[in-house]
Design a protein around this motif. Structure first.
Motif, mmCIF file in Angstrom:
data_model
loop_
_atom_site.group_PDB
_atom_site.id
_atom_site.type_symbol
_atom_site.label_atom_id
_atom_site.label_comp_id
_atom_site.label_asym_id
_atom_site.label_seq_id
_atom_site.Cartn_x
_atom_site.Cartn_y
_atom_site.Cartn_z
ATOM 1 N N LEU A 124 0.833 -1.198 0.000
ATOM 2 C CA LEU A 124 0.000 0.000 0.000
ATOM 3 C C LEU A 124 0.869 1.250 0.000
ATOM 4 C CD1 LEU A 124 -2.654 -0.943 2.705
ATOM 5 C CD2 LEU A 124 -2.935 -0.994 0.230
ATOM 6 N N GLU A 128 -2.303 5.400 2.163
ATOM 7 C CA GLU A 128 -3.287 4.341 2.368
ATOM 8 C C GLU A 128 -3.068 3.659 3.710
ATOM 9 O OE1 GLU A 128 -4.137 3.057 -2.256
ATOM 10 O OE2 GLU A 128 -2.450 2.134 -1.215
ATOM 11 N N ARG A 129 -1.797 3.416 4.055
ATOM 12 C CA ARG A 129 -1.506 2.818 5.368
ATOM 13 C C ARG A 129 -1.909 3.770 6.488
ATOM 14 N NH1 ARG A 129 3.188 1.085 2.458
ATOM 15 N NH2 ARG A 129 4.336 2.842 3.302
ATOM 16 N N ARG A 159 -11.481 6.696 -0.376
ATOM 17 C CA ARG A 159 -10.187 6.010 -0.295
ATOM 18 C C ARG A 159 -10.240 4.840 0.672
ATOM 19 N NH1 ARG A 159 -4.770 9.268 -1.049
ATOM 20 N NH2 ARG A 159 -5.368 10.566 -2.790
ATOM 21 N N ARG A 160 -10.859 5.065 1.837
ATOM 22 C CA ARG A 160 -10.939 3.992 2.827
ATOM 23 C C ARG A 160 -11.737 2.814 2.268
ATOM 24 N NH1 ARG A 160 -14.584 2.799 6.423
ATOM 25 N NH2 ARG A 160 -15.608 4.829 6.348
ATOM 26 N N ILE A 163 -9.551 0.997 -0.285
ATOM 27 C CA ILE A 163 -8.478 0.250 0.385
ATOM 28 C C ILE A 163 -9.046 -1.025 0.995
ATOM 29 C CG2 ILE A 163 -6.818 0.272 2.290
ATOM 30 C CD1 ILE A 163 -6.747 3.391 1.893
#
Length: 175
Positions: A124, A128-129, A159-160, A163
């Motif tokens: 990632l 993202e992390r 985004r979450r 992911i």
């Protein structure tokens, strides 16, 4: 570095003599670049730069001391750049965080899944992390994540979700 030391420097001298003469120069460069941690590591990088400069020196191309100075500074700046780039790409994830994220995504706890999840997390992007860690570990909501990362709330949610979907697909592919 003093003029006296500069006059002593010559590519015909032994490497040991040159390295001894440029120690004050190395110290000045490290201080100019505000290097106060890992001083020995960067002093070693500087010594390698002196070695390379000594090997490649050509008296016809200019002053040897100036060449050594630019070689040392250039090598240290390159190393600092590599380190910064590495830190931007890598986020260290401790075992406790991995366990928590694993339980959120799977609920299972076996060694193979732990290794797989760790390798997936390293793929990632840093942002993202951060989103995952802020949401699942720190308990931030989408508004707080958006504020911390400078995103809109909609972008944070999107985004979450992406992911989570990507991780879910990768985790289930591994099984």
């Amino acid at each position: 570095m003093s003029i006296q030391n500069e006059q002593k420097l010559s590519p015909t001298q032994s490497f040991e003599e040159i390295l001894e003469c440029v120690q004050p120069m190395i110290t000045v460069i490290l201080k100019q670049l505000h290097i106060y941690k890992e001083f020995d590591y960067y002093r070693h990088i500087a010594s390698i730069a002196v070695w390379r400069a000594w090997l490649k020196a050509d008296p016809a191309k200019g002053q040897f001391s100036a060449y050594i100075y630019s070689s040392i500074k250039g090598e240290i700046l390159n190393e600092l750049s590599k380190e910064k780039s590495y830190k931007e790409r890598i986020t260290v994830v401790d075992d406790e965080t991995l366990d928590y994220v694993r339980s959120e995504f799977k609920g299972g706890e076996n060694q193979k899944n732990s290794i797989d999840l760790e390798s997936i997390l390293t793929q990632l992007k840093q942002i993202e992390r951060k989103i995952l860690l802020l949401y699942y570990v720190e308990g931030y909501n989408d508004q707080e994540i958006a504020k911390v990362l400078g995103l809109s709330v909609a972008a944070s949610k999107k985004r979450r979700a992406r992911i989570f979907q990507r991780l879910s697909n990768q985790v289930f592919e591994v099984e």
